[in-house]
Design a protein around this motif. Structure first.
Motif, PDB file in Angstrom:
ATOM      1  N   MET A  98      -6.673  11.659   6.486  1.00 18.77           N
ATOM      2  CA  MET A  98      -6.329  10.239   6.496  1.00 18.77           C
ATOM      3  C   MET A  98      -4.823  10.016   6.471  1.00 18.77           C
ATOM      4  O   MET A  98      -4.366   8.870   6.376  1.00 18.77           O
ATOM      5  CB  MET A  98      -7.003   9.528   5.323  1.00 18.77           C
ATOM      6  CG  MET A  98      -8.518   9.633   5.365  1.00 18.77           C
ATOM      7  SD  MET A  98      -9.359   8.679   4.082  1.00 18.77           S
ATOM      8  CE  MET A  98      -9.233   7.036   4.764  1.00 18.77           C
ATOM      9  N   GLY A  99      -4.033  11.076   6.509  1.00 23.69           N
ATOM     10  CA  GLY A  99      -2.595  10.922   6.649  1.00 23.69           C
ATOM     11  C   GLY A  99      -1.856  10.781   5.326  1.00 23.69           C
ATOM     12  O   GLY A  99      -2.423  10.908   4.250  1.00 23.69           O
ATOM     13  N   VAL A 100      -0.564  10.518   5.437  1.00 25.63           N
ATOM     14  CA  VAL A 100       0.303  10.305   4.276  1.00 25.63           C
ATOM     15  C   VAL A 100       0.491   8.808   4.094  1.00 25.63           C
ATOM     16  O   VAL A 100       0.993   8.122   4.982  1.00 25.63           O
ATOM     17  CB  VAL A 100       1.663  11.005   4.469  1.00 25.63           C
ATOM     18  CG1 VAL A 100       2.558  10.768   3.257  1.00 25.63           C
ATOM     19  CG2 VAL A 100       1.448  12.506   4.680  1.00 25.63           C
ATOM     20  N   LEU A 101       0.094   8.292   2.929  1.00 27.91           N
ATOM     21  CA  LEU A 101       0.055   6.845   2.710  1.00 27.91           C
ATOM     22  C   LEU A 101       1.217   6.369   1.850  1.00 27.91           C
ATOM     23  O   LEU A 101       1.728   7.091   1.005  1.00 27.91           O
ATOM     24  CB  LEU A 101      -1.258   6.450   2.039  1.00 27.91           C
ATOM     25  CG  LEU A 101      -2.553   6.853   2.735  1.00 27.91           C
ATOM     26  CD1 LEU A 101      -3.726   6.144   2.099  1.00 27.91           C
ATOM     27  CD2 LEU A 101      -2.486   6.554   4.214  1.00 27.91           C
ATOM     28  N   GLY A 102       1.590   5.113   2.053  1.00 29.33           N
ATOM     29  CA  GLY A 102       2.502   4.390   1.192  1.00 29.33           C
ATOM     30  C   GLY A 102       1.960   2.993   0.989  1.00 29.33           C
ATOM     31  O   GLY A 102       0.919   2.629   1.553  1.00 29.33           O
ATOM     32  N   PRO A 103       2.622   2.152   0.194  1.00 24.99           N
ATOM     33  CA  PRO A 103       2.091   0.811  -0.103  1.00 24.99           C
ATOM     34  C   PRO A 103       1.881  -0.063   1.129  1.00 24.99           C
ATOM     35  O   PRO A 103       1.100  -1.005   1.088  1.00 24.99           O
ATOM     36  CB  PRO A 103       3.161   0.219  -1.028  1.00 24.99           C
ATOM     37  CG  PRO A 103       3.809   1.397  -1.662  1.00 24.99           C
ATOM     38  CD  PRO A 103       3.814   2.466  -0.609  1.00 24.99           C
ATOM     39  N   GLY A 104       2.560   0.239   2.249  1.00 24.14           N
ATOM     40  CA  GLY A 104       2.378  -0.571   3.450  1.00 24.14           C
ATOM     41  C   GLY A 104       1.633   0.144   4.555  1.00 24.14           C
ATOM     42  O   GLY A 104       1.606  -0.334   5.695  1.00 24.14           O
TER      43      GLY A 104
END
Length: 245
Positions: A98-104
């Motif tokens: 699902m990838g590398v996530l951040g708040p946006g």
């Protein structure tokens, strides 16, 4: 400060569970006093033409084909039929990134599975599992307990079975060969574009009668907040397909 959450392997392990929920009669027509196996009306054809060297089904003179049905009955017409119930469940299991996530940033992935049911009253598809959990400290993303939209910056994990545009992920169920032969459908909570949900043990799809092949796409999405702990997250989901009678 950069917030990076590696949701690197949301493991989707898929399990087939066969549970026969009622008695199975191998007669095409029956009552308390009689049964008729593979009733025949027509001008030709052979259900099982065999010899020591070959086996064939012949359909010359076939007058009707298909699966006439109502709320109270159904039958299969045509020479190339069988009196044995069948449930087929095929999954594209494995590990989904699902990838590398951040708040946006919303993470997403899609897993596919297919179901076909013959000589039953249909089937249900049950989803079990847990949302992604951080492998070192054990923080688990919040599951979307009711169907709602993806909201980056809010901690969420959910799935559905339709095509979406926010984010762009998934596809609607595909009926094979078409909607007159196959009847699998997502259930409420998992059937609306851009609305996602995850409740362990939910029934997410069904068919109310025997069905040709339905191709499903299980769309998964994940969102995090600024306070969601960094780390590598993983989880496992299981699908159960149960025939009904």
């Amino acid at each position: 400060m950069k917030f990076r959450r590696e949701l690197a392997f949301i493991g989707l392990s898929l399990i087939t569970l066969f549970v026969w929920l009622g008695p199975v009669a191998y007669a095409q027509s029956s009552s308390a006093h009689y049964q008729v196996n593979e009733s025949f009306f027509g001008t030709g054809g052979e259900l099982s033409a065999t010899s020591p060297n070959y086996q064939a089904k012949q359909s010359a003179g076939e007058l009707t084909v298909g699966n006439p049905a109502s709320a109270n009955y159904q039958f299969r017409a045509g020479f190339n039929t069988s009196d044995t119930p069948l449930l087929e469940f095929a999954v594209n299991g494995g590990t989904y990134d699902m990838g590398v996530l951040g708040p946006g940033i919303t993470g997403s992935a899609v897993a596919s599975f297919t179901v076909r049911s013959y000589l039953s009253s249909g089937y249900v598809v049950v989803l079990n599992g847990t949302p992604p959990t951080e492998t070192t400290h054990g923080h688990t993303l919040a599951a979307m307990s009711s169907a709602t939209t993806s909201s980056p910056g809010t901690e969420q994990f959910g799935v559905n079975l339709v095509a979406n545009t926010n984010p762009t992920v998934g596809s609607n169920p595909g009926q094979v060969p078409d909607g007159s032969y196959s009847f699998g459908t997502p259930l409420a909570g998992y059937d609306t574009a851009n609305n996602f949900k995850f409740v362990d043990g939910d029934t997410i799809a069904m068919s109310s009668k025997s069905s040709g092949q339905t191709n499903y796409a299980l769309s998964m999405i994940a969102n995090v907040t600024q306070s969601t702990p960094d780390g590598q997250y993983g989880g496992a989901l299981q699908l159960q397909v149960i025939p009904t009678f």
